[in-house]
Design a protein around this motif. Structure first.
Motif, mmCIF file in Angstrom:
data_model
loop_
_atom_site.group_PDB
_atom_site.id
_atom_site.type_symbol
_atom_site.label_atom_id
_atom_site.label_comp_id
_atom_site.label_asym_id
_atom_site.label_seq_id
_atom_site.Cartn_x
_atom_site.Cartn_y
_atom_site.Cartn_z
ATOM 1 N N VAL A 184 -34.861 40.018 -11.690
ATOM 2 C CA VAL A 184 -35.885 40.569 -10.801
ATOM 3 C C VAL A 184 -35.244 40.831 -9.444
ATOM 4 O O VAL A 184 -34.266 40.190 -9.065
ATOM 5 N N ARG A 185 -35.814 41.786 -8.720
ATOM 6 C CA ARG A 185 -35.269 42.162 -7.413
ATOM 7 C C ARG A 185 -36.007 41.488 -6.270
ATOM 8 O O ARG A 185 -35.408 41.071 -5.284
ATOM 9 N N ALA A 186 -37.337 41.378 -6.396
ATOM 10 C CA ALA A 186 -38.121 40.859 -5.278
ATOM 11 C C ALA A 186 -39.456 40.332 -5.793
ATOM 12 O O ALA A 186 -39.890 40.646 -6.903
ATOM 13 N N VAL A 187 -40.119 39.525 -4.964
ATOM 14 C CA VAL A 187 -41.461 39.031 -5.272
ATOM 15 C C VAL A 187 -42.336 39.190 -4.033
ATOM 16 O O VAL A 187 -41.837 39.296 -2.901
ATOM 17 N N LYS A 188 -43.641 39.232 -4.255
ATOM 18 C CA LYS A 188 -44.572 39.311 -3.133
ATOM 19 C C LYS A 188 -44.387 38.095 -2.229
ATOM 20 O O LYS A 188 -44.226 36.972 -2.708
ATOM 21 N N GLY A 189 -44.400 38.353 -0.944
ATOM 22 C CA GLY A 189 -44.160 37.288 0.020
ATOM 23 C C GLY A 189 -42.721 37.211 0.462
ATOM 24 O O GLY A 189 -42.408 36.602 1.484
ATOM 25 N N GLY A 190 -41.824 37.815 -0.301
ATOM 26 C CA GLY A 190 -40.414 37.868 0.066
ATOM 27 C C GLY A 190 -40.119 39.096 0.913
ATOM 28 O O GLY A 190 -41.034 39.780 1.380
ATOM 29 N N PRO A 191 -38.841 39.408 1.100
ATOM 30 C CA PRO A 191 -38.467 40.542 1.950
ATOM 31 C C PRO A 191 -38.266 41.849 1.174
ATOM 32 O O PRO A 191 -37.554 42.734 1.621
ATOM 33 N N GLY A 192 -38.897 41.970 -0.010
ATOM 34 C CA GLY A 192 -38.659 43.142 -0.842
ATOM 35 C C GLY A 192 -39.000 44.459 -0.190
ATOM 36 O O GLY A 192 -38.407 45.489 -0.500
ATOM 37 N N PHE A 193 -39.977 44.460 0.739
ATOM 38 C CA PHE A 193 -40.377 45.699 1.401
ATOM 39 C C PHE A 193 -39.414 46.079 2.523
ATOM 40 O O PHE A 193 -39.475 47.192 3.050
ATOM 41 N N ALA A 194 -38.552 45.155 2.925
ATOM 42 C CA ALA A 194 -37.610 45.404 4.023
ATOM 43 C C ALA A 194 -36.338 46.040 3.484
ATOM 44 O O ALA A 194 -35.920 45.780 2.362
ATOM 45 N N LYS A 195 -35.738 46.875 4.317
ATOM 46 C CA LYS A 195 -34.453 47.483 3.938
ATOM 47 C C LYS A 195 -33.358 46.533 4.422
ATOM 48 O O LYS A 195 -32.673 46.774 5.411
ATOM 49 N N ALA A 196 -33.259 45.420 3.707
ATOM 50 C CA ALA A 196 -32.342 44.346 4.076
ATOM 51 C C ALA A 196 -31.193 44.287 3.082
ATOM 52 O O ALA A 196 -31.371 44.528 1.882
ATOM 53 N N GLY A 197 -30.009 43.967 3.591
ATOM 54 C CA GLY A 197 -28.816 43.980 2.758
ATOM 55 C C GLY A 197 -28.929 43.124 1.507
ATOM 56 O O GLY A 197 -28.499 43.517 0.424
#
Length: 356
Positions: A184-197
């Protein structure tokens, strides 16, 4: 703030053959830098492109407190002038990423002004050919030397540029996509919406799996139930089912792309039925089996529109539209690139000239 400009004394030669530019390997002569110390941004400057000197204890190297953006400068094919596509959106998103990653926000209007000055200085690096562009990479990272988990005390904001050839050198050909079920790449509450390295580092394992199958990209599912579609590794995703254009609703784990936003606005302007909502991979498979799925395409800065010809999920290979670009995908691509390169009128007011 005044921007101090130091011009290079050793300018590089601009390749005469734009077809050899590729993507992300060649960099223009200058870059913009600005430092954040003692609670404020200062010392804005344009300097020759060169390596940065950093401590081995630079916080970004250890704790990944780093964000970036991606946009392009285009050569207007009618006037020859240079223009940007919705840069306000990119710098607003940069600050959205900054807030999530506890990084000081940059003044957006000043950042755009600095970018314009940088492009003016390196305007001969903006390619002339249709489909080629100057890729722009703004980024911010914590740079103070400290081994401890806390927000950085010092930051560097930089902008570098890279001339790039046409993304579709051989035409707008559909790509194959692998639906990832193990990682998985991201989960809700994490930084998945951010363009972070770190988000992109987390996506590499899935990308390798796709490459082993001879496919171009990874389609990520949600990190909890592993059934809801989120995004592709380098772009947002759209489906056309029974004439309705569907795309996953952002819920905190998907990057809200500028091209994605532009596609939604165009389709609504054209009175097309557009829906943002949770979409399961099973729903897509069922629509494919019934013949209701007519198009799949991705959206992003690099490709603009990327038609999908094959979607591989488990043991199922879904060939979309006979592996040909669809009518909606083609119209969107022609319209967006037409606006970006000045070939059609910008009635959406999306283009910004570097001269004003």
């Amino acid at each position: 703030m005044n921007i101090e400009i130091t011009k290079t004394t050793a300018p590089k030669a601009v390749p005469a053959d734009e077809s050899t530019l590729g993507f992300g390997r060649l960099f223009a002569d200058h870059m913009f830098l600005m430092n954040h110390k003692n609670g404020e941004w200062g010392d804005p400057r344009i300097v020759p492109y060169e390596n940065l000197s950093l401590s081995p204890a630079c916080m970004a190297l250890h704790y990944s407190q780093t964000i970036f953006e991606g946009l392009k400068a285009y050569r207007n094919q009618t006037t020859g002038g240079i223009q940007l596509f919705r840069p306000q959106e990119n710098f607003a998103r940069l600050n959205k990423s900054a807030r999530r990653m506890v990084i000081p926000e940059v003044p957006e209007d000043f950042a755009i002004s600095a970018l314009k000055e940088l492009i003016k200085l390196d305007e001969h690096w903006v390619p002339h050919g249709d489909g080629a562009s100057l890729y722009i990479r703004p980024f911010i990272f914590a740079c103070d030397p400290f081994l401890g988990v806390r927000p950085g005390a010092e930051y560097i904001f930089a902008i570098i540029t890279s001339p790039s050839g046409p993304y579709y050198a051989t035409g707008l050909n559909p790509v194959g996509i692998y639906v990832e079920e193990k990682y998985v790449r991201a989960v809700k509450g994490g930084p998945g919406f951010a363009k972070a390295g770190g988000n992109y580092a987390a996506s590499l394992a899935g990308q390798i799996e796709a490459q082993k199958l001879g496919l171009a990209q990874v389609l990520w599912l949600d990190g909890i139930e592993r059934k809801y579609i989120e995004e592709v590794g380098a772009m947002n995703i759209f489906f056309v089912i029974n004439g309705e254009i569907l795309t996953p609703e952002p819920q905190g784990s998907v990057l809200e792309g500028i091209t994605r936003k532009s596609v939604l606005e165009l389709c609504r302007k054209w009175d097309m039925k557009v829906t943002e909502r949770p979409i399961t991979i099973q729903e897509i498979a069922d629509a494919y089996k019934s013949g209701a799925l007519s198009e799949v395409f991705g959206t992003g800065t690099a490709a603009v529109i990327s038609p999908v010809g094959l979607l591989k999920w488990g043991g199922m290979d879904m060939q979309i539209n006979d592996n040909k670009i669809g009518e909606i995908s083609a119209r969107l691509y022609d319209t967006l690139t037409g606006i970006q390169y000045g070939k059609i009128d910008d009635d959406m007011n999306w283009v910004m000239s570097i001269d004003n």
